[in-house]
Scaffold this active site. Structure first.
Site, PDB file in Angstrom:
ATOM      1  N   GLU C  29     -22.873  -0.798  21.018  1.00 33.43           N
ATOM      2  CA  GLU C  29     -24.093  -0.018  21.217  1.00 33.43           C
ATOM      3  C   GLU C  29     -24.365   0.821  19.976  1.00 33.43           C
ATOM      4  O   GLU C  29     -23.490   1.566  19.525  1.00 33.43           O
ATOM      5  CB  GLU C  29     -23.923   0.918  22.425  1.00 33.43           C
ATOM      6  CG  GLU C  29     -23.859   0.165  23.738  1.00 33.43           C
ATOM      7  CD  GLU C  29     -23.191   0.961  24.849  1.00 33.43           C
ATOM      8  OE1 GLU C  29     -23.251   2.204  24.825  1.00 33.43           O
ATOM      9  OE2 GLU C  29     -22.590   0.324  25.728  1.00 33.43           O
ATOM     10  N   LEU C  56     -26.737  -1.124  26.654  1.00 32.99           N
ATOM     11  CA  LEU C  56     -25.678  -0.253  27.172  1.00 32.99           C
ATOM     12  C   LEU C  56     -24.932  -1.023  28.263  1.00 32.99           C
ATOM     13  O   LEU C  56     -25.378  -1.067  29.408  1.00 32.99           O
ATOM     14  CB  LEU C  56     -26.334   1.013  27.718  1.00 32.99           C
ATOM     15  CG  LEU C  56     -25.473   2.257  27.930  1.00 32.99           C
ATOM     16  CD1 LEU C  56     -26.340   3.489  27.995  1.00 32.99           C
ATOM     17  CD2 LEU C  56     -24.606   2.144  29.153  1.00 32.99           C
ATOM     18  N   ALA C  57     -23.867  -1.692  27.888  1.00 35.77           N
ATOM     19  CA  ALA C  57     -23.191  -2.595  28.821  1.00 35.77           C
ATOM     20  C   ALA C  57     -21.767  -2.817  28.325  1.00 35.77           C
ATOM     21  O   ALA C  57     -21.469  -3.805  27.670  1.00 35.77           O
ATOM     22  CB  ALA C  57     -23.951  -3.915  28.896  1.00 35.77           C
ATOM     23  N   GLU C  58     -20.898  -1.868  28.633  1.00 34.49           N
ATOM     24  CA  GLU C  58     -19.563  -1.879  28.021  1.00 34.49           C
ATOM     25  C   GLU C  58     -18.716  -3.085  28.404  1.00 34.49           C
ATOM     26  O   GLU C  58     -17.967  -3.595  27.575  1.00 34.49           O
ATOM     27  CB  GLU C  58     -18.806  -0.598  28.373  1.00 34.49           C
ATOM     28  CG  GLU C  58     -19.240   0.621  27.572  1.00 34.49           C
ATOM     29  CD  GLU C  58     -20.602   1.152  27.955  1.00 34.49           C
ATOM     30  OE1 GLU C  58     -21.097   0.790  29.055  1.00 34.49           O
ATOM     31  OE2 GLU C  58     -21.195   1.906  27.175  1.00 34.49           O
ATOM     32  N   PHE C  81     -17.165   5.915  22.495  1.00 37.47           N
ATOM     33  CA  PHE C  81     -16.118   6.859  22.889  1.00 37.47           C
ATOM     34  C   PHE C  81     -14.920   6.112  23.483  1.00 37.47           C
ATOM     35  O   PHE C  81     -15.099   5.190  24.285  1.00 37.47           O
ATOM     36  CB  PHE C  81     -16.649   7.848  23.922  1.00 37.47           C
ATOM     37  CG  PHE C  81     -17.638   8.829  23.360  1.00 37.47           C
ATOM     38  CD1 PHE C  81     -17.205  10.046  22.841  1.00 37.47           C
ATOM     39  CD2 PHE C  81     -18.989   8.542  23.330  1.00 37.47           C
ATOM     40  CE1 PHE C  81     -18.118  10.954  22.314  1.00 37.47           C
ATOM     41  CE2 PHE C  81     -19.912   9.441  22.804  1.00 37.47           C
ATOM     42  CZ  PHE C  81     -19.466  10.656  22.298  1.00 37.47           C
ATOM     43  N   PHE C  84     -14.682   5.216  27.098  1.00 35.18           N
ATOM     44  CA  PHE C  84     -15.448   4.113  27.685  1.00 35.18           C
ATOM     45  C   PHE C  84     -14.644   2.823  27.804  1.00 35.18           C
ATOM     46  O   PHE C  84     -15.106   1.859  28.401  1.00 35.18           O
ATOM     47  CB  PHE C  84     -16.728   3.847  26.883  1.00 35.18           C
ATOM     48  CG  PHE C  84     -17.680   5.021  26.827  1.00 35.18           C
ATOM     49  CD1 PHE C  84     -17.477   6.154  27.601  1.00 35.18           C
ATOM     50  CD2 PHE C  84     -18.784   4.994  25.988  1.00 35.18           C
ATOM     51  CE1 PHE C  84     -18.350   7.244  27.536  1.00 35.18           C
ATOM     52  CE2 PHE C  84     -19.657   6.066  25.918  1.00 35.18           C
ATOM     53  CZ  PHE C  84     -19.445   7.187  26.694  1.00 35.18           C
ATOM     54  N   ILE C  85     -13.452   2.806  27.214  1.00 32.54           N
ATOM     55  CA  ILE C  85     -12.678   1.566  27.375  1.00 32.54           C
ATOM     56  C   ILE C  85     -12.265   1.365  28.831  1.00 32.54           C
ATOM     57  O   ILE C  85     -12.010   0.253  29.257  1.00 32.54           O
ATOM     58  CB  ILE C  85     -11.432   1.489  26.467  1.00 32.54           C
ATOM     59  CG1 ILE C  85     -10.440   2.561  26.826  1.00 32.54           C
ATOM     60  CG2 ILE C  85     -11.803   1.521  25.002  1.00 32.54           C
ATOM     61  CD1 ILE C  85      -9.109   2.365  26.149  1.00 32.54           C
ATOM     62  N   HIS C 127     -15.691  12.427  27.446  1.00 32.29           N
ATOM     63  CA  HIS C 127     -16.024  12.094  26.049  1.00 32.29           C
ATOM     64  C   HIS C 127     -14.981  12.610  25.059  1.00 32.29           C
ATOM     65  O   HIS C 127     -15.268  12.711  23.873  1.00 32.29           O
ATOM     66  CB  HIS C 127     -17.380  12.698  25.658  1.00 32.29           C
ATOM     67  CG  HIS C 127     -18.569  12.000  26.242  1.00 32.29           C
ATOM     68  ND1 HIS C 127     -18.958  12.138  27.552  1.00 32.29           N
ATOM     69  CD2 HIS C 127     -19.472  11.149  25.686  1.00 32.29           C
ATOM     70  CE1 HIS C 127     -20.053  11.418  27.767  1.00 32.29           C
ATOM     71  NE2 HIS C 127     -20.377  10.811  26.650  1.00 32.29           N
TER      72      HIS C 127
HETATM   73  C1  LIG Z   1     -21.097   4.217  29.658  1.00 36.93           C
HETATM   74  C2  LIG Z   1     -21.752   4.957  28.553  1.00 36.93           C
HETATM   75  N1  LIG Z   1     -22.177   4.285  27.470  1.00 36.93           N
HETATM   76  C3  LIG Z   1     -22.772   4.935  26.452  1.00 36.93           C
HETATM   77  C4  LIG Z   1     -22.943   6.290  26.504  1.00 36.93           C
HETATM   78  C5  LIG Z   1     -23.583   7.025  25.331  1.00 36.93           C
HETATM   79  N2  LIG Z   1     -24.954   7.358  25.679  1.00 36.93           N
HETATM   80  C6  LIG Z   1     -25.257   8.517  26.286  1.00 36.93           C
HETATM   81  S1  LIG Z   1     -26.872   8.625  26.697  1.00 36.93           S
HETATM   82  C7  LIG Z   1     -27.178   7.091  26.070  1.00 36.93           C
HETATM   83  C8  LIG Z   1     -28.546   6.512  26.141  1.00 36.93           C
HETATM   84  C9  LIG Z   1     -28.951   6.311  27.526  1.00 36.93           C
HETATM   85  O1  LIG Z   1     -30.224   5.802  27.543  1.00 36.93           O
HETATM   86  P1  LIG Z   1     -31.124   5.892  28.841  1.00 36.93           P
HETATM   87  O2  LIG Z   1     -30.345   5.480  30.025  1.00 36.93           O
HETATM   88  O3  LIG Z   1     -32.349   5.135  28.525  1.00 36.93           O
HETATM   89  O4  LIG Z   1     -31.465   7.414  29.024  1.00 36.93           O
HETATM   90  P2  LIG Z   1     -32.230   8.351  27.976  1.00 36.93           P
HETATM   91  O5  LIG Z   1     -31.157   9.008  27.176  1.00 36.93           O
HETATM   92  O6  LIG Z   1     -33.133   7.508  27.175  1.00 36.93           O
HETATM   93  O7  LIG Z   1     -32.974   9.336  28.787  1.00 36.93           O
HETATM   94  C10 LIG Z   1     -26.029   6.543  25.534  1.00 36.93           C
HETATM   95  C11 LIG Z   1     -25.969   5.224  24.872  1.00 36.93           C
HETATM   96  C12 LIG Z   1     -22.469   6.956  27.647  1.00 36.93           C
HETATM   97  N3  LIG Z   1     -22.554   8.298  27.767  1.00 36.93           N
HETATM   98  N4  LIG Z   1     -21.900   6.274  28.651  1.00 36.93           N
END
Ligand SMILES: Cc1ncc(C[n+]2csc(CCOP(=O)(O)OP(=O)(O)O)c2C)c(N)n1
Ligand SMILES: Cc1ncc(C[n+]2csc(CCOP(=O)(O)OP(=O)(O)O)c2C)c(N)n1
Ligand SMILES: [Mg+2]
Lengths: 325, 324, 320
Positions: C29, C56-58, C81, C84-85, C127
């Site tokens: 990501e 966003l798909a770990e 992070f 997330f593993i 985190h």
């Molecule tokens: C499982 C996971 N993957 C990645 C992240 C890092 N991260 C936090 S917010 C975010 C973007 C999320 O996008 P969206 O769901 O569209 O919400 P937005 O922030 O746009 O409101 C990411 C990649 C996380 N916190 N948790």
């Protein structure tokens, strides 16, 4: 590709071989020779053999765990020796006899099998990514069951395969049951193929007991994938004749599935129906059928002997297997 | 149900208060008087506020979206913003009047995006078992829609006909990733068909449209007709978090897009509408704005007077580890 | 030698390996922009096929990397992070770790899973983790935990060339750490600890960010105690020999790590020292690790994670 007479006979022969190997494995389990589980694939031979017949040898394959995927590998040209030996825990098995039943046949594109249902989605996604990057028009045939379709990994992998237009054919062996749970209680619609729409991917339903229907649907999806058209979903309606795994109760939730119910399923038997069709078309004769059965029986005897005669692995191999060189 | 005048005014005031608190955090972070992260959400106020303010009972469950660190949801649920403000400044707010978040069915926000789906499923099961026609509103972003937890949870909510309204706040970006490169279809709502679930796509800049779509879905949920999915199209006006590059993959995001969406600011649109329909006068509007300014200034002052959380307060941590 | 910082050393390792081997690609990501900077700038040089942004798909990110690794590639998946593993537990702990073994050696999984670990940013329980013990506990996974730019670059290059799954945890608290690296190419073999400071009174085994905390304490106490700081650099394989050698010399040992104390890395290393060097110990092994609770955000993070004072106290205890 139009199938010639020989191709049709081979499809029939491979289904027969698959069924007989299944019966042998069940016998092996009952006699204590098969060391782990066995999930019989009786009822899904048409799906396995018919779909794998659409593949090139260098295509990737994640067979469904019914029959521990052997029908797919037979369809791709393998015999049952290493399969049975693996189940017997012998060193001549596919994976030196230590995989249980989650074996790999990398030469046939089967890079592994998993103990966790649903892990096929992200892992075959990776195979699809590799196929696309390699640029040799390989495809991935990735099978899963109706139960597997409930896993979240499906969503992630379907979505990515669609976004990246990967050459993957997602093939669902919907036998209506996931262990003791019927699909009607785990999915709100009749057809799992309906999930495809959410990912802009074609989704079709076929009769999984009809090997020709399977072949045609999979062939179309494989062609599309090879041509760079991206993934598809095929749902094959099949049947599970036996219990989830040998020795486990054959129940829906807690209610035993009745003999009448199973007999009804068997009316659609992929081997019988195909035989009748080929006899009618004059592709097969009764003599040929007998001959095919006889040869399959001989092969089974040989396969069993091979496994019995093979030694188990030495413990000393284990330490060397933890890491690759 | 047609909304009364005071309800419309409430929508306006909630959105303005949310915007101003959002601005406070942006200012505090940029001026260095606050540490940590802030994920601002100006322009997205209509989604949470439109959905939650008049469609929820006190005993409903809510999984809020993380934009603006959920302050719009907090206010819409009638929870004092004092705790929210203090937390950002690492201050101890002491006793705060009014209901707690837990008393309004908010149990937290997952640090792992997509963690809200299965938790909401659990609240849906709870609501159904309780038999009191409670509903669950569960928000997620466009980015979160990539997570497999969505599939497992939406499927189970559908087969068990759970009273859950899934609401996607589609602001077109997940961190640096545009949704067009992350999702196979144009509308995330299209995923609903696979679960036999009703769905709708609504204008997330229109607080009334959001309210109405969610109202229908909540009624269905309470009536035992199962879950729905509502996708609200909105736009993330700022970077993912303050201080991080505001990019589309690696390129600066389109100013043209931002400008187009800025013209559709939900607060401005709603204000113009209220004035045009003679529900509020320009003076009344100014008064609401002014009250919000005063409230924010007061909250900032309150925060400054609260004691800092210091490691000596750490004794509270051991107490938090396990429930009694 | 040239001057660089930790995150750039990682970036250089990736760049060199992408150039060297067409089978290497990065997936994750926001890797094109780079959340922590370690992958930044690479997409401009190598294009989107070699530096792939994902949804966003770990589980799919890890799974795709692991699957592609089996099928002949050498992917580097960035999980953002380290916390997330857990989301990709099946893919990493069950598939990557086991499939070479389980499939009788027929399948290799030459994948690198990298992620940012550690506290210091005060961003809370989900985190800030250092889930090292989870990985170290899992046979089949290798684990690199570099503490300097030099180690980071050399170990990452080795990780990418290894035919096994390697977890590479870079530390969020070290991203800007300056240091020198050679102009020319170099690799650091796994399983070789590095003595970051020589001493004679007490051995401090420290990992990743804790190395620097230990060095700071060693410097502070230098007039009273001579502290030797040993950095294992990889936790699997673990160079227990170098640690034991040091303990034989000093007779006293403190182990410092940022993962939880219970069943943590400190527990494992301590058990191995007791097993192999008991007779050389003049005092019981002392451990400094994260308290056995989730990591608090904000100011209270310091209460949960190891602090210099904790190391000082532990040294005092073994010296008493
Ligand atoms: C499982 C996971 N993957 C990645 C992240 C890092 N991260 C936090 S917010 C975010 C973007 C999320 O996008 P969206 O769901 O569209 O919400 P937005 O922030 O746009 O409101 C990411 C990649 C996380 N916190 N948790
Ligand atoms: C992740 C995971 N969950 C559960 C199981 C146990 N299990 C093995 S097969 C199976 C049923 C799967 O059903 P389906 O996918 O429909 O395939 P079928 O066995 O019916 O062919 C279950 C529950 C497992 N192996 N892995
Ligand atoms: Mg978003």
């Amino acid at each position: 590709m139009k199938l010639e007479k020989d191709d049709l006979i081979l499809l029939y022969r491979n289904m027969v071989r698959t069924r007989k190997l299944d019966e042998l494995t069940i016998k092996g389990l009952q006699e204590g020779k098969v060391l782990s589980f066995y999930h019989s694939g009786q009822g899904s031979e048409g799906l396995a053999v018919g779909s794998a017949a659409c593949l090139r040898k260098d295509d990737y394959l994640w067979g469904h765990h019914r029959g521990h995927g052997i029908g797919y590998l037979i369809g791709k040209g393998l015999d049952g020796k290493a399969f049975l030996a693996e189940h017997y825990g012998k060193v001549t098995g596919s994976c030196l006899g230590i995989s249980g039943f989650h074996f790999a046949e990398p030469e046939y594109g089967a890079l592994g099998a998993a103990g966790t249902i649903g892990s096929q989605f992200p892992i075959s996604l990776g195979w699809g990514l590799a196929a696309k990057k390699t640029g040799k028009q390989q495809v991935v045939l990735a099978c899963f069951g109706d139960g597997g379709s409930n896993r979240g990994t499906l969503h992630e992998a379907f979505n990515l395969a669609a976004v990246w237009k990967l050459p993957i054919v997602w093939l669902c062996d919907n036998n209506g049951m996931a262990q003791y749970t019927p699909i009607k209680d785990t999915y709100p619609k009749d057809d799992i193929a309906d999930l495809a729409g959410g990912y802009n991917m074609p989704g079709v339903v076929v009769d999984g007991m009809d090997i020709m229907a399977v072949y045609e649907a999979v062939e179309a999806a494989v062609d599309r994938a090879r041509a760079g058209g991206g993934p598809s979903l095929i749902e094959a309606k099949t049947a599970r004749y036996r219990s989830h795994s040998e020795g486990s109760p054959d129940v829906s939730h807690t209610v035993t599935r009745s003999e009448a119910e199973i007999a009804e399923l068997k009316k659609r038997d992929p081997i019988e129906t195909f035989k009748i069709k080929l006899l009618k078309q004059g592709v097969l004769t009764e003599e040929m059928v007998d001959q095919i059965n006889k040869e399959a029986d001989e092969e089974i005897i040989e396969t069993e002997k091979f496994s019995l005669d093979s030694p188990p692995p030495e413990p000393s191999i284990l330490n060397k297997l933890i890491y690759a060189e | 149900m047609k909304l009364e005048k005071d309800q419309l005014v409430k929508f306006y005031s909630l959105m303005v208060r949310t915007r101003k608190l959002d601005n406070l955090m942006i200012e505090a972070l940029n001026s260095g008087r606050m540490a940590g992260f802030y994920h601002a959400g100006p322009g997205e106020e209509a989604v949470g506020i439109g959905a939650c303010t008049f469609n929820m009972r006190d005993d409903d469950y809510l999984y809020p979206h993380h934009r603006s660190h959920a302050i719009g949801f907090t206010l819409a649920r009638g929870i004092s913003p004092k705790g929210w403000v203090c937390r950002h400044f690492d201050k101890n707010p002491g006793e705060v009047e009014g209901p707690t978040a837990e008393e309004r069915g908010i149990f937290g926000i997952s640090g792992t995006i997509g963690g809200g789906f299965p938790l909401s499923l659990g609240w849906g099961i709870t609501a159904k078992k309780n038999g009191k026609n409670q509903a669950v509103l569960s928000f997620f972003g466009d980015g979160a829609s990539g997570r497999g937890t969505l599939h497992e949870s939406m499927n189970m909510a559908a087969i068990w006909k759970l009273p859950i309204v899934w609401i996607c706040e589609n602001n077109q970006f997940g961190q640096f990733m545009p949704i067009k490169d992350a999702f196979a279809r144009e509308d995330i709502a299209d995923i609903a068909a696979g679960y036999n679930m009703p769905s709708a796509v609504v204008d997330g800049q229109d607080v009334l449209a959001v309210h109405e779509a969610v109202e229908v879905a909540v009624q269905k949920a309470r009536a035992g007709d199962g879950p729905s999915l509502i996708e609200c199209k909105t736009y993330r006006m700022r970077g993912h978090a303050e201080g991080v590059p505001d990019v589309d993959h690696v390129d600066p995001r389109s100013e043209k897009d931002k400008e187009a969406w800025r013209k559709r600011d939900p607060i401005v649109l709603f204000k113009e509408n209220l004035i045009k329909q003679r529900i509020l006068t320009a003076e009344e509007v100014s008064k609401i704005d002014k009250e919000a300014d005063d409230e924010v200034a007061e909250l900032d002052k309150y925060q400054q007077e609260c004691p800092v959380m210091v490691p000596s307060d750490a004794s509270i941590l051991d107490v938090f580890l396990y429930a009694e | 030698m040239k001057q660089t910082v930790y995150l750039m050393a990682i970036n250089e390792a990736l760049e060199e390996e992408i150039k060297r081997d067409e089978k290497v690609f990065i997936i994750g990501e926001n890797v094109q922009q780079g959340t922590f900077g370690v992958t930044s700038g690479l997409v401009q040089k190598f294009g989107t096929e070699r530096v792939m942004d994902t949804p966003l798909a770990e589980t799919a990110v890890a799974g795709a990397a692991i699957g592609a690794a089996m099928a002949g590639f050498r992917p580097v998946a960035d999980m953002m992070f380290a916390d997330f593993i857990y989301i990709a537990g099946d893919e990493i702990m069950l598939k990557a770790a086991k499939w070479h073994f389980m499939h009788g050696g027929k399948v290799n999984v030459p994948v690198v899973i990298m992620a940012a670990m550690g506290g210091g940013m005060k961003i809370g329980a989900e985190h800030s983790m250092c889930p090292e013990a989870l990985i170290m506990h899992t046979p089949g996974l290798k684990l690199a935990v570099p503490s300097t730019p030099y180690d980071a670059k050399g170990l990452l290059k080795t990780a990418i060339r290894d035919n096994n799954p390697v977890i590479f945890f870079y530390n969020k608290g070290l991203l800007g750490l300056p240091g020198e690296i050679p102009e020319e190419e170099y690799l650091i073999p796994f399983g070789q600890a590095d003595i970051k400071r020589e001493g004679s009174d007490v051995t401090v085994v420290a990992i990743s960010r804790m190395v620097h905390m230990a060095l700071e304490v060693a410097e502070k106490l230098k007039d009273k105690v001579s502290v030797e700081v040993v950095d294992p650099r990889t936790l699997e394989p673990l160079d227990i020999d170098t640690i034991v050698e040091s303990v034989k010399k000093t007779g006293r040992v403190v182990i410092v790590d940022e993962d939880n104390r219970r069943c943590g890395v400190t527990a494992e290393i301590s058990a191995q020292i007791f097993e192999t060097a008991f007779d050389y110990l003049d005092a019981p092994v002392q451990r400094v690790a994260a308290a056995d609770m989730p990591i608090a955000a904000g100011f209270l993070e310091d209460y949960v994670l190891p602090q210099p004072k904790d190391i000082e106290d532990a040294i005092e205890r073994v010296m008493a």
